[in-house]
Design a protein around this motif. Sequence first.
Motif, PDB file in Angstrom:
ATOM      1  N   VAL A 327       0.652  -1.277   0.316  1.00 24.93           N
ATOM      2  CA  VAL A 327       0.452  -0.082   0.279  1.00 24.93           C
ATOM      3  C   VAL A 327       1.088   1.053   0.234  1.00 24.93           C
ATOM      4  CG1 VAL A 327      -1.900   1.128   1.396  1.00 24.93           C
ATOM      5  CG2 VAL A 327      -2.090  -1.310   1.263  1.00 24.93           C
ATOM      6  N   PHE A 328       0.487   1.976  -1.407  1.00 24.60           N
ATOM      7  CA  PHE A 328       1.243   3.127  -0.680  1.00 24.60           C
ATOM      8  C   PHE A 328       0.445   4.742  -0.528  1.00 24.60           C
ATOM      9  CE2 PHE A 328       2.364   7.545  -2.374  1.00 24.60           C
ATOM     10  CZ  PHE A 328       3.073   8.144  -2.201  1.00 24.60           C
ATOM     11  N   ILE A 329       0.206   5.403   0.462  1.00 20.22           N
ATOM     12  CA  ILE A 329      -0.432   6.322   0.891  1.00 20.22           C
ATOM     13  C   ILE A 329       0.366   7.710   0.452  1.00 20.22           C
ATOM     14  CG2 ILE A 329      -2.075   7.039   2.826  1.00 20.22           C
ATOM     15  CD1 ILE A 329      -1.935   4.838   3.940  1.00 20.22           C
ATOM     16  N   GLY A 330       0.047   8.386  -0.453  1.00 22.46           N
ATOM     17  CA  GLY A 330       0.257  10.271  -1.173  1.00 22.46           C
ATOM     18  C   GLY A 330      -0.417  10.965   0.049  1.00 22.46           C
ATOM     19  N   GLY A 331      -1.238  10.520   0.185  1.00 25.22           N
ATOM     20  CA  GLY A 331      -2.698  11.958   0.630  1.00 25.22           C
ATOM     21  C   GLY A 331      -3.290  11.130   1.731  1.00 25.22           C
ATOM     22  N   GLY A 332      -4.462  12.300   2.011  1.00 28.70           N
ATOM     23  CA  GLY A 332      -5.176  12.068   2.816  1.00 28.70           C
ATOM     24  C   GLY A 332      -5.140  11.054   4.445  1.00 28.70           C
ATOM     25  N   LEU A 333      -3.708  11.473   4.723  1.00 28.70           N
ATOM     26  CA  LEU A 333      -3.514  10.818   6.092  1.00 28.70           C
ATOM     27  C   LEU A 333      -3.867  10.934   7.098  1.00 28.70           C
ATOM     28  CD1 LEU A 333       0.380  10.552   5.739  1.00 28.70           C
ATOM     29  CD2 LEU A 333      -0.707   8.215   5.904  1.00 28.70           C
ATOM     30  N   THR A 334      -4.559  12.362   7.351  1.00 29.88           N
ATOM     31  CA  THR A 334      -5.146  12.861   8.181  1.00 29.88           C
ATOM     32  C   THR A 334      -6.754  12.201   8.518  1.00 29.88           C
ATOM     33  OG1 THR A 334      -5.346  14.816   7.194  1.00 29.88           O
ATOM     34  CG2 THR A 334      -3.876  14.710   8.996  1.00 29.88           C
ATOM     35  N   ALA A 335      -7.403  11.738   7.308  1.00 32.24           N
ATOM     36  CA  ALA A 335      -8.437  10.356   7.185  1.00 32.24           C
ATOM     37  C   ALA A 335      -8.757   9.895   7.873  1.00 32.24           C
ATOM     38  CB  ALA A 335      -8.824  10.372   5.379  1.00 32.24           C
ATOM     39  N   PRO A 336     -10.077  10.226   8.731  1.00 28.75           N
ATOM     40  CA  PRO A 336     -10.010   9.259  10.254  1.00 28.75           C
ATOM     41  C   PRO A 336     -10.239   7.607   9.636  1.00 28.75           C
ATOM     42  CG  PRO A 336     -11.295  11.209  10.476  1.00 28.75           C
ATOM     43  CD  PRO A 336     -11.060  10.795   9.572  1.00 28.75           C
ATOM     44  N   VAL A 353       3.909   1.494   2.448  1.00 24.86           N
ATOM     45  CA  VAL A 353       4.746   3.352   2.520  1.00 24.86           C
ATOM     46  C   VAL A 353       3.967   4.248   2.935  1.00 24.86           C
ATOM     47  CG1 VAL A 353       6.603   4.892   0.738  1.00 24.86           C
ATOM     48  CG2 VAL A 353       6.630   1.686   1.208  1.00 24.86           C
ATOM     49  N   ALA A 354       4.282   5.530   3.796  1.00 27.34           N
ATOM     50  CA  ALA A 354       3.351   6.639   3.331  1.00 27.34           C
ATOM     51  C   ALA A 354       4.139   7.936   3.633  1.00 27.34           C
ATOM     52  CB  ALA A 354       2.770   6.752   4.282  1.00 27.34           C
ATOM     53  N   ASN A 355       3.832   8.970   2.662  1.00 29.49           N
ATOM     54  CA  ASN A 355       4.414  10.391   2.407  1.00 29.49           C
ATOM     55  C   ASN A 355       4.023  11.313   2.660  1.00 29.49           C
ATOM     56  OD1 ASN A 355       6.606   8.198   1.316  1.00 29.49           O
ATOM     57  ND2 ASN A 355       6.594   9.371  -1.202  1.00 29.49           N
ATOM     58  N   THR A 356       4.694  12.432   3.847  1.00 31.88           N
ATOM     59  CA  THR A 356       4.121  13.419   4.308  1.00 31.88           C
ATOM     60  C   THR A 356       4.607  14.756   3.662  1.00 31.88           C
ATOM     61  OG1 THR A 356       2.052  14.688   5.376  1.00 31.88           O
ATOM     62  CG2 THR A 356       3.952  13.149   6.380  1.00 31.88           C
ATOM     63  N   MET A 397       9.904  21.335  -0.801  1.00 30.43           N
ATOM     64  CA  MET A 397       9.470  20.612   0.467  1.00 30.43           C
ATOM     65  C   MET A 397       9.866  19.443   0.817  1.00 30.43           C
ATOM     66  SD  MET A 397       5.289  22.621   0.826  1.00 30.43           S
ATOM     67  CE  MET A 397       4.966  22.005   2.279  1.00 30.43           C
ATOM     68  N   PRO A 398      10.605  18.674   1.887  1.00 37.23           N
ATOM     69  CA  PRO A 398      11.349  17.600   2.202  1.00 37.23           C
ATOM     70  C   PRO A 398      10.203  17.065   2.459  1.00 37.23           C
ATOM     71  CG  PRO A 398      11.443  19.298   3.493  1.00 37.23           C
ATOM     72  CD  PRO A 398      11.022  20.263   2.957  1.00 37.23           C
ATOM     73  N   VAL A 399      10.128  15.805   1.934  1.00 38.50           N
ATOM     74  CA  VAL A 399       8.663  14.452   1.992  1.00 38.50           C
ATOM     75  C   VAL A 399       8.969  13.830   3.648  1.00 38.50           C
ATOM     76  CG1 VAL A 399       7.816  12.885   0.745  1.00 38.50           C
ATOM     77  CG2 VAL A 399       8.742  14.862  -0.392  1.00 38.50           C
ATOM     78  N   THR A 400       8.536  13.549   4.253  1.00 39.03           N
ATOM     79  CA  THR A 400       8.407  12.341   5.380  1.00 39.03           C
ATOM     80  C   THR A 400       8.192  11.272   5.135  1.00 39.03           C
ATOM     81  OG1 THR A 400       8.890  14.181   7.134  1.00 39.03           O
ATOM     82  CG2 THR A 400       8.180  12.124   7.366  1.00 39.03           C
ATOM     83  N   GLN A 401       9.060  10.022   5.138  1.00 34.83           N
ATOM     84  CA  GLN A 401       8.486   8.952   4.160  1.00 34.83           C
ATOM     85  C   GLN A 401       8.405   7.603   5.794  1.00 34.83           C
ATOM     86  OE1 GLN A 401      10.796   6.168   1.718  1.00 34.83           O
ATOM     87  NE2 GLN A 401       9.307   7.389   0.259  1.00 34.83           N
ATOM     88  N   TRP A 402       7.389   7.822   6.069  1.00 35.37           N
ATOM     89  CA  TRP A 402       7.777   5.471   6.542  1.00 35.37           C
ATOM     90  C   TRP A 402       7.601   4.656   5.715  1.00 35.37           C
ATOM     91  CZ3 TRP A 402       2.782   2.974   9.311  1.00 35.37           C
ATOM     92  CH2 TRP A 402       3.542   2.031  10.303  1.00 35.37           C
ATOM     93  N   SER A 403       8.188   3.777   6.220  1.00 31.49           N
ATOM     94  CA  SER A 403       8.222   2.463   5.301  1.00 31.49           C
ATOM     95  C   SER A 403       7.935   1.816   6.526  1.00 31.49           C
ATOM     96  CB  SER A 403       9.043   2.449   4.162  1.00 31.49           C
ATOM     97  OG  SER A 403      10.603   2.267   4.944  1.00 31.49           O
TER      98      SER A 403
END
Length: 411
Positions: A327-336, A353-356, A397-403
């Motif tokens: 799964v890649f999450i590129g947007g909407g991370l704060t969606a409940p 993997v999630a980017n923000t 803009m720096p991107v924070t990535q959690w994998s």
Amino acid sequence: MNAAISVVSVVGIGADGWDGLPESSRRVLRAAGVLVGGPRQLALLPAADCAGERITWPSPLRPAVPGLLAAHEGRAIAVLASGDPSFYGIARTLAETVGADRLRVHPHPSSVSYACARLGWPLEAVETVSLVARPLAALSAALHDGRRLLVLSEGAGTAARVAELLRATGWGGTRIRVLEQLGGPAERLLDGTAAGWPHDRTDPLNVLALDCARDPGTLRLGVAPGLPDEAYEHDGQLTKRHVRAATLAALAPAPGELLWDVGGGSGSIGVEWMRTHRSCRAIAVERSPERAARIARNADALGVPGLEVVTGPAPAALTGLPAPDAVFIGGGLTAPGLLDTCWDALPPGGRLVANTVTLESEALLADRYRRHGGELVRLAVSTAVPVGGFTGWRQAMPVTQWSVTKGCTEE
């Protein structure tokens, strides 16, 4: 499948018909009580030698296979196929239906083998693309300068459609050869370039051979992740090239795997996931209908028309989707509930993997990093730009990535 059907024979046949069959294949066809195939293939069998009941495949073919075979249980069934039935042919469907242990395949040289023999091309060095019941756009991902391709044709109009695609996408200098009726008495070769292709129709039984040539000025697209940003139609919602390459490396696609690209934007992650291997699959989830349509256009343009686009907000739009391998999450991370839904959907060994770029989403990723481990990194890219008469660095803009890879004991 009823056990009364002990064996289903599949016999490959070429344009040379009965005369080109080995005696072993002829024996199978003579003994068959039921002969199944397309009208052209059945017409190649002499009635004096093959007395079995002749049945033409219905359309659509695949869903009809189990019922047709079951209707003739207990009889000797021989299925006719063009060339090698195991190469983009009916043998796969039959094996899935009756089981490989009940299938006996009698291959004939494939059209690809014939084409390479005629052209003097080494078979192992040539890529084959099938356009039989497949979108024309699937050809685009295989186009590379100097590459030789064999294209399995869908019929008499395929060559003209391929030439039109090549002209429209900057490959007009590509040489096209159409090899008709390979192995038969009416065998013929047509030769030309995409830019000047003169034939609206060819013989329906044909294979295309392409010597790919990129036109001057056409954007060069490699096979590694990190395509140029200008390869995509976008409105600014695009994972930029260097971050995209790092993201695909963290997702680590493997053949046959399925990706959820959540918050698809322009679809670049899903597109490049699928470009890594022809068997890779992806579903892009995007809440904006305009962006969802743009993802589909990018998928077509970059040769992966099979990318599925789901329009709707996540996590609600994820309900009912097949389980992902990554799964890649590129947007909407704060969606409940989004992160929890994606995490729960992953099997053990699945990757997320999630980017923000926002502090709020970064805090969420830091929390998940503490709970599940993995790797938390910050990606910063600077580009050289003119500064007066000199050159300086402009930082994006720096991107924070959690994998992270889900462990076997995690829920």
